[in-house]
Design a protein around this motif. Sequence first.
Motif, PDB file in Angstrom:
ATOM      1  N   LEU A  69       8.808   2.384   7.460  1.00 31.01           N
ATOM      2  CA  LEU A  69       9.609   3.500   6.951  1.00 31.01           C
ATOM      3  C   LEU A  69       9.187   3.868   5.532  1.00 31.01           C
ATOM      4  CD1 LEU A  69      11.856   5.534   7.256  1.00 31.01           C
ATOM      5  CD2 LEU A  69      13.495   3.760   6.573  1.00 31.01           C
ATOM      6  N   VAL A  70       8.868   2.867   4.732  1.00 33.40           N
ATOM      7  CA  VAL A  70       8.409   3.124   3.366  1.00 33.40           C
ATOM      8  C   VAL A  70       7.007   3.726   3.376  1.00 33.40           C
ATOM      9  CG1 VAL A  70       7.800   2.083   1.149  1.00 33.40           C
ATOM     10  CG2 VAL A  70       9.842   1.309   2.375  1.00 33.40           C
ATOM     11  N   SER A  71       6.087   3.062   4.109  1.00 36.02           N
ATOM     12  CA  SER A  71       4.669   3.425   4.051  1.00 36.02           C
ATOM     13  C   SER A  71       4.340   4.702   4.815  1.00 36.02           C
ATOM     14  CB  SER A  71       3.816   2.275   4.598  1.00 36.02           C
ATOM     15  OG  SER A  71       4.023   1.105   3.844  1.00 36.02           O
ATOM     16  N   PHE A  72       5.040   4.945   5.930  1.00 37.19           N
ATOM     17  CA  PHE A  72       4.700   6.087   6.780  1.00 37.19           C
ATOM     18  C   PHE A  72       5.804   7.138   6.847  1.00 37.19           C
ATOM     19  CE2 PHE A  72       2.573   2.339   8.930  1.00 37.19           C
ATOM     20  CZ  PHE A  72       1.402   2.495   8.220  1.00 37.19           C
ATOM     21  N   GLY A  73       6.868   6.927   6.065  1.00 37.70           N
ATOM     22  CA  GLY A  73       7.931   7.910   5.989  1.00 37.70           C
ATOM     23  C   GLY A  73       8.105   8.413   4.570  1.00 37.70           C
ATOM     24  N   ALA A  74       8.612   7.526   3.689  1.00 35.45           N
ATOM     25  CA  ALA A  74       8.899   7.922   2.312  1.00 35.45           C
ATOM     26  C   ALA A  74       7.637   8.252   1.521  1.00 35.45           C
ATOM     27  CB  ALA A  74       9.678   6.801   1.615  1.00 35.45           C
ATOM     28  N   ALA A  75       6.599   7.420   1.657  1.00 36.97           N
ATOM     29  CA  ALA A  75       5.376   7.629   0.862  1.00 36.97           C
ATOM     30  C   ALA A  75       4.680   8.953   1.187  1.00 36.97           C
ATOM     31  CB  ALA A  75       4.423   6.450   1.049  1.00 36.97           C
ATOM     32  N   PRO A  76       4.363   9.248   2.469  1.00 40.09           N
ATOM     33  CA  PRO A  76       3.724  10.550   2.750  1.00 40.09           C
ATOM     34  C   PRO A  76       4.648  11.734   2.493  1.00 40.09           C
ATOM     35  CG  PRO A  76       4.190   9.380   4.793  1.00 40.09           C
ATOM     36  CD  PRO A  76       4.433   8.411   3.680  1.00 40.09           C
ATOM     37  N   SER A 124      -2.635   1.321   4.226  1.00 38.27           N
ATOM     38  CA  SER A 124      -1.399   0.831   4.823  1.00 38.27           C
ATOM     39  C   SER A 124      -1.464   0.851   6.344  1.00 38.27           C
ATOM     40  CB  SER A 124      -0.214   1.682   4.345  1.00 38.27           C
ATOM     41  OG  SER A 124       0.992   1.218   4.891  1.00 38.27           O
ATOM     42  N   SER A 125      -2.060   1.902   6.907  1.00 39.46           N
ATOM     43  CA  SER A 125      -2.172   1.988   8.370  1.00 39.46           C
ATOM     44  C   SER A 125      -3.090   0.900   8.922  1.00 39.46           C
ATOM     45  CB  SER A 125      -2.678   3.374   8.780  1.00 39.46           C
ATOM     46  OG  SER A 125      -4.000   3.587   8.324  1.00 39.46           O
ATOM     47  N   ILE A 126      -4.100   0.510   8.151  1.00 37.59           N
ATOM     48  CA  ILE A 126      -4.989  -0.578   8.583  1.00 37.59           C
ATOM     49  C   ILE A 126      -4.222  -1.895   8.605  1.00 37.59           C
ATOM     50  CG2 ILE A 126      -7.022  -1.941   7.945  1.00 37.59           C
ATOM     51  CD1 ILE A 126      -8.223   0.642   6.807  1.00 37.59           C
ATOM     52  N   PHE A 127      -3.477  -2.182   7.539  1.00 36.41           N
ATOM     53  CA  PHE A 127      -2.655  -3.395   7.506  1.00 36.41           C
ATOM     54  C   PHE A 127      -1.639  -3.396   8.646  1.00 36.41           C
ATOM     55  CE2 PHE A 127      -3.880  -3.784   2.933  1.00 36.41           C
ATOM     56  CZ  PHE A 127      -4.330  -5.101   2.989  1.00 36.41           C
ATOM     57  N   ASP A 128      -1.046  -2.232   8.901  1.00 41.55           N
ATOM     58  CA  ASP A 128      -0.033  -2.131   9.956  1.00 41.55           C
ATOM     59  C   ASP A 128      -0.642  -2.405  11.328  1.00 41.55           C
ATOM     60  OD1 ASP A 128       2.727  -1.224  10.873  1.00 41.55           O
ATOM     61  OD2 ASP A 128       1.444   0.187  11.960  1.00 41.55           O
ATOM     62  N   GLY A 129      -1.864  -1.947  11.535  1.00 42.43           N
ATOM     63  CA  GLY A 129      -2.513  -2.218  12.816  1.00 42.43           C
ATOM     64  C   GLY A 129      -2.881  -3.672  12.989  1.00 42.43           C
ATOM     65  N   ALA A 174       0.831  -1.202   0.000  1.00 41.16           N
ATOM     66  CA  ALA A 174       0.000   0.000   0.000  1.00 41.16           C
ATOM     67  C   ALA A 174       0.868   1.257   0.000  1.00 41.16           C
ATOM     68  CB  ALA A 174      -0.926  -0.006   1.214  1.00 41.16           C
ATOM     69  N   GLY A 175       1.956   1.231   0.767  1.00 41.12           N
ATOM     70  CA  GLY A 175       2.864   2.375   0.779  1.00 41.12           C
ATOM     71  C   GLY A 175       3.542   2.589  -0.555  1.00 41.12           C
ATOM     72  N   PHE A 176       3.950   1.490  -1.198  1.00 37.89           N
ATOM     73  CA  PHE A 176       4.588   1.608  -2.507  1.00 37.89           C
ATOM     74  C   PHE A 176       3.598   2.124  -3.550  1.00 37.89           C
ATOM     75  CE2 PHE A 176       5.595  -0.236  -6.672  1.00 37.89           C
ATOM     76  CZ  PHE A 176       6.850   0.313  -6.879  1.00 37.89           C
ATOM     77  N   TYR A 177       2.355   1.611  -3.503  1.00 39.70           N
ATOM     78  CA  TYR A 177       1.374   2.065  -4.485  1.00 39.70           C
ATOM     79  C   TYR A 177       0.989   3.523  -4.255  1.00 39.70           C
ATOM     80  CZ  TYR A 177      -2.164   1.649  -8.059  1.00 39.70           C
ATOM     81  OH  TYR A 177      -2.880   1.818  -9.212  1.00 39.70           O
ATOM     82  N   CYS A 178       1.091   3.975  -3.007  1.00 38.01           N
ATOM     83  CA  CYS A 178       0.891   5.404  -2.730  1.00 38.01           C
ATOM     84  C   CYS A 178       1.905   6.233  -3.508  1.00 38.01           C
ATOM     85  CB  CYS A 178       1.033   5.671  -1.226  1.00 38.01           C
ATOM     86  SG  CYS A 178       1.181   7.418  -0.791  1.00 38.01           S
ATOM     87  N   MET A 179       3.166   5.787  -3.540  1.00 42.15           N
ATOM     88  CA  MET A 179       4.198   6.517  -4.281  1.00 42.15           C
ATOM     89  C   MET A 179       3.946   6.436  -5.785  1.00 42.15           C
ATOM     90  SD  MET A 179       7.714   5.867  -2.114  1.00 42.15           S
ATOM     91  CE  MET A 179       7.625   4.079  -2.030  1.00 42.15           C
ATOM     92  N   VAL A 180       3.474   5.276  -6.269  1.00 40.53           N
ATOM     93  CA  VAL A 180       3.143   5.146  -7.688  1.00 40.53           C
ATOM     94  C   VAL A 180       2.032   6.128  -8.068  1.00 40.53           C
ATOM     95  CG1 VAL A 180       2.167   3.601  -9.440  1.00 40.53           C
ATOM     96  CG2 VAL A 180       3.888   2.738  -7.828  1.00 40.53           C
TER      97      VAL A 180
END
Length: 263
Positions: A83-90, A53-58, A30-36
Motif C-alpha cells: 500500500l505504501v510502495s504501490f499506492g501512496a508513493a506513486p 520496490s517492485s523487484i523486492f516485492d516479486g 524503496a517505496g518510502f525513499y520514492c516519497m522522499v
Amino acid sequence: MSNEKLDVAGGMRKGIYILPNLFTAGSLFAGFYCMVSTLNYDYKTAALWILASSIFDGLDGKVARLTGTASKFGVEFDSLADLVSFGAAPGLLMYAWALKPFGRIGWLAAFLFVACAALRLARFNVQVETVESKRFVGLPTPAAASMVSATVLLFYHFGWPSSFKKLAILLLIYFLALLMVSNVRYYSFKDPELIKRQPFAFLVMAVILLIVIAAEPVIMLFVIFCGYMLSGPLGYVLTLPRRIRLKRAMHKGHAELRPKKGN
C-alpha cells in the motif's frame, strides 16, 4: 479471544521468518525513499525506486515459497508494504510531478489511485484462496505503480517537460485506478508450465527480447508495462462473444430444466 488470534499470538511468540520479511522491508524502504525523492523534486530517482520496490516485492513471495517460510504475518506485512510502495508513493509522485496544476481534479485523481490500490489489495487478500492462481482479478498494484514509473522515466528519456500531454497523464491515472478495482483478469505468470521444457524458439525469442530491452531499456519498459496494462481489457473484449454464448447456453439449459405449467 478467537482461535485465529491465538494462533497469530502463538506464531509471534515463536518468532518470524527473517529472509522473506527482509525483502518485504526492502520493498517498503524503496517505496518510502520514492516519497522522499518526490518531496526533494527528484522525480526520476523516485520513479526508479518504484521499480526497485517492485523487484523486492516479486522476490519476497518467491523466497517464502521456495524456502517454505510463508506465514500469515508475512502476508499482512506484504500488503501493508504494498500500500505504501504501490499506492501512496506513486500517487504522491504523480501529483507532485504532473497533476498539481489540475487543482482539485488532480489531487482527487492521486487519491483515487491510492484508494483503489488499497481496495485492490484488500480484495486480493480475501479472494486469494478462491481465485485461480494463473490469473489476477484487476490490474495488480505493482504493475500499476510500475506503469506510473515507466511514464515518468519515458518523459525524462525524451526530455519532455511534465506539462507535455498533461491531460493524457490525468486520464492514465484514472484509467489505472479503475483497472485495479475492475473484474478484468490479468495473467499472473505463476503458471508451473512456464518453468517446464519449452520449444527452442522460446529461448531464442527471450534472448532477442533481452537484447532489445538492453538497447532501449526505458522505451521497452514503458512498452512492456503498457502492453500488460492493456492486455486485460483487450482479453476481456476478445472473449466477450464466447462468454455471452456460454451465458445464453446456461440460461437455455436452466429454462429446459424448469417444469412446464400444467404437468
